[in-house]
Design a protein around this motif. Structure first.
Motif, PDB file in Angstrom:
ATOM      1  N   HIS A   1      33.777  12.579 -35.449  1.00 42.39           N
ATOM      2  CA  HIS A   1      33.102  13.441 -36.417  1.00 42.39           C
ATOM      3  C   HIS A   1      31.585  13.322 -36.313  1.00 42.39           C
ATOM      4  CE1 HIS A   1      31.936  10.149 -39.269  1.00 42.39           C
ATOM      5  NE2 HIS A   1      32.940   9.545 -38.694  1.00 42.39           N
ATOM      6  N   VAL A   2      30.939  14.335 -36.807  1.00 43.27           N
ATOM      7  CA  VAL A   2      29.487  14.305 -36.929  1.00 43.27           C
ATOM      8  C   VAL A   2      29.144  13.410 -38.125  1.00 43.27           C
ATOM      9  CG1 VAL A   2      27.443  15.719 -37.445  1.00 43.27           C
ATOM     10  CG2 VAL A   2      29.236  16.605 -35.948  1.00 43.27           C
ATOM     11  N   VAL A   3      28.080  12.644 -37.983  1.00 38.40           N
ATOM     12  CA  VAL A   3      27.668  11.750 -39.070  1.00 38.40           C
ATOM     13  C   VAL A   3      26.728  12.500 -40.006  1.00 38.40           C
ATOM     14  CG1 VAL A   3      26.412   9.619 -39.602  1.00 38.40           C
ATOM     15  CG2 VAL A   3      27.964   9.707 -37.630  1.00 38.40           C
ATOM     16  N   ASP A   4      27.107  12.508 -41.277  1.00 33.94           N
ATOM     17  CA  ASP A   4      26.195  13.050 -42.293  1.00 33.94           C
ATOM     18  C   ASP A   4      25.786  11.911 -43.221  1.00 33.94           C
ATOM     19  OD1 ASP A   4      28.285  12.641 -44.022  1.00 33.94           O
ATOM     20  OD2 ASP A   4      28.703  14.776 -44.356  1.00 33.94           O
ATOM     21  N   GLU A   5      25.257  12.229 -44.377  1.00 34.76           N
ATOM     22  CA  GLU A   5      24.716  11.161 -45.221  1.00 34.76           C
ATOM     23  C   GLU A   5      25.778  10.454 -46.056  1.00 34.76           C
ATOM     24  OE1 GLU A   5      21.041  12.297 -47.161  1.00 34.76           O
ATOM     25  OE2 GLU A   5      20.395  13.385 -45.366  1.00 34.76           O
ATOM     26  N   GLY A   6      27.038  10.878 -45.963  1.00 34.46           N
ATOM     27  CA  GLY A   6      28.112  10.187 -46.663  1.00 34.46           C
ATOM     28  C   GLY A   6      28.800   9.176 -45.765  1.00 34.46           C
ATOM     29  N   LEU A   7      29.790   8.483 -46.309  1.00 33.27           N
ATOM     30  CA  LEU A   7      30.543   7.496 -45.530  1.00 33.27           C
ATOM     31  C   LEU A   7      31.766   8.178 -44.918  1.00 33.27           C
ATOM     32  CD1 LEU A   7      31.043   4.543 -44.637  1.00 33.27           C
ATOM     33  CD2 LEU A   7      32.324   4.226 -46.764  1.00 33.27           C
TER      34      LEU A   7
ATOM     35  N   LEU B   1      23.827   4.348 -41.432  1.00 38.56           N
ATOM     36  CA  LEU B   1      22.496   4.852 -41.100  1.00 38.56           C
ATOM     37  C   LEU B   1      21.854   5.468 -42.339  1.00 38.56           C
ATOM     38  CD1 LEU B   1      23.397   6.580 -37.716  1.00 38.56           C
ATOM     39  CD2 LEU B   1      22.026   4.502 -37.986  1.00 38.56           C
ATOM     40  N   THR B   2      20.577   5.236 -42.506  1.00 36.13           N
ATOM     41  CA  THR B   2      19.868   5.827 -43.641  1.00 36.13           C
ATOM     42  C   THR B   2      19.578   7.314 -43.349  1.00 36.13           C
ATOM     43  OG1 THR B   2      17.780   5.180 -42.670  1.00 36.13           O
ATOM     44  CG2 THR B   2      18.712   3.672 -44.304  1.00 36.13           C
TER      45      THR B   2
ATOM     46  N   ALA C   1      14.089   9.594 -25.697  1.00 33.87           N
ATOM     47  CA  ALA C   1      14.264  11.013 -26.032  1.00 33.87           C
ATOM     48  C   ALA C   1      15.724  11.467 -25.991  1.00 33.87           C
ATOM     49  CB  ALA C   1      13.429  11.882 -25.075  1.00 33.87           C
ATOM     50  N   PRO C   2      16.581  10.790 -26.765  1.00 33.86           N
ATOM     51  CA  PRO C   2      17.999  11.162 -26.713  1.00 33.86           C
ATOM     52  C   PRO C   2      18.259  12.523 -27.358  1.00 33.86           C
ATOM     53  CG  PRO C   2      17.654   9.471 -28.392  1.00 33.86           C
ATOM     54  CD  PRO C   2      16.337   9.669 -27.704  1.00 33.86           C
ATOM     55  N   ASP C   3      19.207  13.258 -26.763  1.00 36.51           N
ATOM     56  CA  ASP C   3      19.684  14.495 -27.386  1.00 36.51           C
ATOM     57  C   ASP C   3      20.751  14.173 -28.429  1.00 36.51           C
ATOM     58  OD1 ASP C   3      18.250  16.389 -25.668  1.00 36.51           O
ATOM     59  OD2 ASP C   3      19.549  15.613 -24.078  1.00 36.51           O
ATOM     60  N   TRP C   4      21.491  13.107 -28.179  1.00 36.80           N
ATOM     61  CA  TRP C   4      22.605  12.726 -29.044  1.00 36.80           C
ATOM     62  C   TRP C   4      22.595  11.222 -29.279  1.00 36.80           C
ATOM     63  CZ3 TRP C   4      25.564  16.633 -30.948  1.00 36.80           C
ATOM     64  CH2 TRP C   4      25.499  17.861 -30.276  1.00 36.80           C
ATOM     65  N   ILE C   5      23.000  10.837 -30.487  1.00 41.80           N
ATOM     66  CA  ILE C   5      23.231   9.431 -30.801  1.00 41.80           C
ATOM     67  C   ILE C   5      24.743   9.283 -30.971  1.00 41.80           C
ATOM     68  CG2 ILE C   5      22.736   7.527 -32.387  1.00 41.80           C
ATOM     69  CD1 ILE C   5      20.172   8.681 -31.287  1.00 41.80           C
ATOM     70  N   VAL C   6      25.334   8.450 -30.156  1.00 42.73           N
ATOM     71  CA  VAL C   6      26.784   8.276 -30.202  1.00 42.73           C
ATOM     72  C   VAL C   6      27.091   6.875 -30.732  1.00 42.73           C
ATOM     73  CG1 VAL C   6      28.846   8.045 -28.755  1.00 42.73           C
ATOM     74  CG2 VAL C   6      27.263   9.957 -28.397  1.00 42.73           C
ATOM     75  N   LEU C   7      27.758   6.825 -31.866  1.00 40.01           N
ATOM     76  CA  LEU C   7      28.103   5.532 -32.462  1.00 40.01           C
ATOM     77  C   LEU C   7      29.433   5.066 -31.894  1.00 40.01           C
ATOM     78  CD1 LEU C   7      27.227   6.223 -36.239  1.00 40.01           C
ATOM     79  CD2 LEU C   7      25.704   5.643 -34.327  1.00 40.01           C
ATOM     80  N   ALA C   8      29.469   3.813 -31.448  1.00 42.01           N
ATOM     81  CA  ALA C   8      30.691   3.267 -30.861  1.00 42.01           C
ATOM     82  C   ALA C   8      30.863   1.847 -31.391  1.00 42.01           C
ATOM     83  CB  ALA C   8      30.602   3.291 -29.341  1.00 42.01           C
ATOM     84  N   GLY C   9      31.463   1.759 -32.586  1.00 41.79           N
ATOM     85  CA  GLY C   9      31.594   0.447 -33.215  1.00 41.79           C
ATOM     86  C   GLY C   9      30.260  -0.035 -33.757  1.00 41.79           C
ATOM     87  N   TYR C  10      29.447   0.894 -34.240  1.00 36.95           N
ATOM     88  CA  TYR C  10      28.162   0.530 -34.858  1.00 36.95           C
ATOM     89  C   TYR C  10      28.422   0.269 -36.337  1.00 36.95           C
ATOM     90  CZ  TYR C  10      23.197   0.638 -36.042  1.00 36.95           C
ATOM     91  OH  TYR C  10      21.936   0.306 -36.492  1.00 36.95           O
TER      92      TYR C  10
ATOM     93  N   ARG D   1      15.021  -4.797 -44.852  1.00 33.52           N
ATOM     94  CA  ARG D   1      15.467  -3.680 -45.679  1.00 33.52           C
ATOM     95  C   ARG D   1      15.951  -2.562 -44.768  1.00 33.52           C
ATOM     96  NH1 ARG D   1      11.641  -1.082 -48.578  1.00 33.52           N
ATOM     97  NH2 ARG D   1       9.951  -2.180 -47.554  1.00 33.52           N
ATOM     98  N   ARG D   2      16.927  -1.802 -45.284  1.00 27.97           N
ATOM     99  CA  ARG D   2      17.522  -0.740 -44.461  1.00 27.97           C
ATOM    100  C   ARG D   2      16.472   0.192 -43.876  1.00 27.97           C
ATOM    101  NH1 ARG D   2      22.734  -0.317 -44.130  1.00 27.97           N
ATOM    102  NH2 ARG D   2      23.950  -1.477 -45.626  1.00 27.97           N
ATOM    103  N   SER D   3      15.512   0.573 -44.732  1.00 28.58           N
ATOM    104  CA  SER D   3      14.522   1.549 -44.266  1.00 28.58           C
ATOM    105  C   SER D   3      13.647   0.949 -43.167  1.00 28.58           C
ATOM    106  CB  SER D   3      13.663   2.020 -45.434  1.00 28.58           C
ATOM    107  OG  SER D   3      13.040   0.906 -46.028  1.00 28.58           O
TER     108      SER D   3
END
Ligand code: GRF
Length: 199
Positions: A141-147, A96-97, A83-92, A67-69
């Motif tokens: 872009h910054v990732v928020d809870e939308g697509l 994300l929930t 302890a990352p300061d940033w999560i960088v998505l690169a073809g992920y 399950r996603r969660s």
């Protein structure tokens, strides 16, 4: 300045990850960022081998059947020790929930192969090719809870004049992505651009 600790998430070949890691080791990110881990939801992602070959820490956990969660909980557990300061998505290739997004509010960044105001979701280059666009635009872009709805940090045009195939479109686009992503991240990490989006 303290180097920003960056976790890169991938699902596939990882060409953007390689470009960013190179910029962090000896390019425009060298003074401001350190790639602390490359993580994937696909244990067999080709990009993980590339990351290991570059001497980077890698982690993987399969999302299949979870399950996603549950999976995102595992992802957070896996990232926490770094302890990352940033999560960088690169073809992920997973959405994300809110659980993850709220843990790193305004600190998750993505590169999207289209203008996020015009095309969201998968197949950004296919979308440009199908319409025979003469130019498209990649978005960081910054990732928020939308697509693909988060604040835009930067956009760059890709000249598509003369392309003969979807592969040509993708090749032109990736050539732009590889340099542009690092430029935007440098501006973000050095404070020249705010994570709320100012582009
Ligand atoms: C890129 O086109 C990126 O914009 C999109 O997924 C693709 C990933 O390619 N989000 P790679 O794995 O970095 O080569």
């Amino acid at each position: 300045m303290n180097k920003q600790r960056v976790a890169i998430l991938i699902s596939g070949r990882g060409s953007n990850m390689v470009a960013l890691a190179e910029q962090a080791s000896s390019g425009i990110l060298a003074g401001c960022a350190e790639v602390v881990v490359v993580a994937s939801n696909k244990p067999d992602a080709a990009g993980l081998d590339k990351a290991r070959a570059m001497g980077l820490e890698t982690r993987a956990s399969s999302a299949v059947g979870k399950r996603r969660s549950v999976f995102d909980g595992e992802l957070l557990d896996l990232l926490d020790p770094f302890a990352p300061d940033w999560i960088v998505l690169a073809g992920y290739m997973r959405i994300l929930t809110p659980q993850v997004i709220r843990r790193y509010p305004g600190r998750i960044v993505n590169i999207h192969p289209a203008d996020t105001r015009e095309h969201q979701g998968l197949h950004g280059y296919g979308w440009a090719w199908d319409q025979r666009l003469e130019a498209t635009r990649v978005t960081v872009h910054v990732v928020d809870e939308g697509l693909d709805t988060g604040p835009i940090l930067g956009q760059r045009d890709v000249d598509l004049r003369g392309v003969q195939s979807l592969e040509d479109v993708e090749q032109r686009g990736l050539a732009v992505e590889h340099g542009f992503y690092a430029e935007v991240l440098r501006d973000l990490f050095t404070g020249a651009v705010a994570a709320s989006g100012s582009a």
